[in-house]
Design an enzyme around this catalytic site. Structure first.
Site, short mmCIF file in Angstrom:
data_model
loop_
_atom_site.label_atom_id
_atom_site.label_comp_id
_atom_site.label_asym_id
_atom_site.label_seq_id
_atom_site.Cartn_x
_atom_site.Cartn_y
_atom_site.Cartn_z
N GLU A 69 0.85 -1.19 0.00
CA GLU A 69 0.00 0.00 0.00
C GLU A 69 0.89 1.24 0.00
O GLU A 69 1.75 1.40 0.85
CB GLU A 69 -0.91 -0.04 1.25
CG GLU A 69 -1.72 1.21 1.50
CD GLU A 69 -2.54 1.70 0.29
OE1 GLU A 69 -3.36 0.94 -0.23
OE2 GLU A 69 -2.32 2.86 -0.12
N ASP A 119 -7.53 2.66 -8.01
CA ASP A 119 -7.97 4.03 -8.30
C ASP A 119 -8.12 4.21 -9.81
O ASP A 119 -7.18 3.91 -10.55
CB ASP A 119 -6.94 5.04 -7.78
CG ASP A 119 -6.77 4.96 -6.28
OD1 ASP A 119 -7.78 5.02 -5.57
OD2 ASP A 119 -5.61 4.83 -5.82
C1 LIG Z 1 -9.53 2.61 -4.34
S1 LIG Z 1 -8.37 2.09 -3.17
C2 LIG Z 1 -8.87 0.39 -2.89
C3 LIG Z 1 -8.37 -0.16 -1.59
C4 LIG Z 1 -8.74 -1.62 -1.30
N1 LIG Z 1 -8.15 -2.52 -2.28
C5 LIG Z 1 -10.24 -1.79 -1.23
O1 LIG Z 1 -10.78 -2.51 -2.06
O2 LIG Z 1 -10.85 -1.20 -0.34
C6 LIG Z 1 -6.86 1.89 -4.08
C7 LIG Z 1 -5.66 1.77 -3.19
O3 LIG Z 1 -4.51 1.51 -3.98
C8 LIG Z 1 -3.42 2.23 -3.43
N2 LIG Z 1 -2.39 2.36 -4.47
C9 LIG Z 1 -2.45 3.12 -5.59
N3 LIG Z 1 -1.31 3.00 -6.31
C10 LIG Z 1 -0.51 2.11 -5.63
C11 LIG Z 1 0.79 1.60 -5.85
N4 LIG Z 1 1.51 1.94 -6.92
N5 LIG Z 1 1.30 0.74 -4.94
C12 LIG Z 1 0.59 0.39 -3.84
N6 LIG Z 1 -0.64 0.88 -3.57
C13 LIG Z 1 -1.20 1.71 -4.45
C14 LIG Z 1 -4.06 3.54 -2.99
O4 LIG Z 1 -3.28 4.25 -2.05
C15 LIG Z 1 -5.38 3.04 -2.41
O5 LIG Z 1 -5.29 2.75 -1.04
#
Ligand SMILES: C[S@@+](CC[C@H](N)C(=O)[O-])C[C@H]1O[C@@H](n2cnc3c(N)ncnc32)[C@H](O)[C@@H]1O
Length: 189
Positions: A69, A119
């Site tokens: 994350e 995202d």
């Molecule tokens: C829309 S949230 C979904 C979180 C979780 N998977 C859920 O279903 O509730 C997307 C997550 O991906 C993380 N994220 C985005 N780009 C990332 C990266 N390159 N490496 C790790 N995490 C990432 C964001 O910080 C965010 O917490």
């Protein structure tokens, strides 16, 4: 993801096992430096508050789970839940999943990769931030064992179609496959 306030963490909680940074990742890759048992490894990209990771660690004690994350406070929150539950088969990496894959994970080292609700980054100038891009899909393909699986969910139809197209172009994955009902419930837990 809309950012909501997170509950205050218990400062007495020891996160030394459950929360790592990219500098803690073993070079060369060796999961026995991360987990007490050498078990098949699954990685979750973008764990958010760690809902999936906590449920998966409980339901599948014969696998190890590494959540990645990029938002440090979410990584800490997810790690705190794992620590509270005392799971020894799951931990969080606070950092960029792209770095983990590109710099650390060897070929065919994972039995599953999970990406739930990445995202969407709607604006064109932000598209480069999308985690499910062609290069990263190539990395997922490279690191999965033969027969391994990519579990991917999104509630954005447009992104779903685009990502399926990228998968078809940049990988030899077959699917999408029917997910057994129990697995689907587990994924959403
Ligand atoms: C829309 S949230 C979904 C979180 C979780 N998977 C859920 O279903 O509730 C997307 C997550 O991906 C993380 N994220 C985005 N780009 C990332 C990266 N390159 N490496 C790790 N995490 C990432 C964001 O910080 C965010 O917490």
């Amino acid at each position: 993801m809309p950012r909501r306030a997170l509950r205050k963490l218990d400062p007495a909680l020891d996160l030394s096992f459950h929360l790592k940074t990219i500098d803690d990742m073993p070079r060369p890759w060796n999961t026995s430096q991360l987990f007490p048992q050498d078990l098949p490894l699954e990685v979750e990209v973008g764990s958010g508050k760690g809902l999936f990771l906590n449920s998966a660690a409980k339901q599948n004690p014969t696998h190890n789970f590494l959540g990645v994350e990029i938002a440090a406070k979410y990584a800490r929150h997810a790690a705190a839940k794992l620590a509270k539950n005392g799971y020894k088969n799951a931990l969080m990496l606070s950092g960029d999943a792209q770095r983990l894959f590109i710099e650390f994970l060897p070929d065919q080292s994972l039995v599953a990769v999970h990406v739930y609700f990445p995202d969407p980054w709607w604006k064109k100038r932000h598209h480069k931030r999308r985690v499910m891009n062609d290069r990263f899909l190539g990395e997922i393909h490279r690191t999965l064992t033969p027969g391994g699986s990519l579990h991917f969910w999104t509630d954005v139809r447009e992104r779903y179609d685009e990502i399926l197209e990228l998968i078809a172009t940049h990988t030899s994955f077959v699917g999408p496959l029917e997910v057994p009902e129990r697995q689907a419930e587990h994924d959403l837990d």
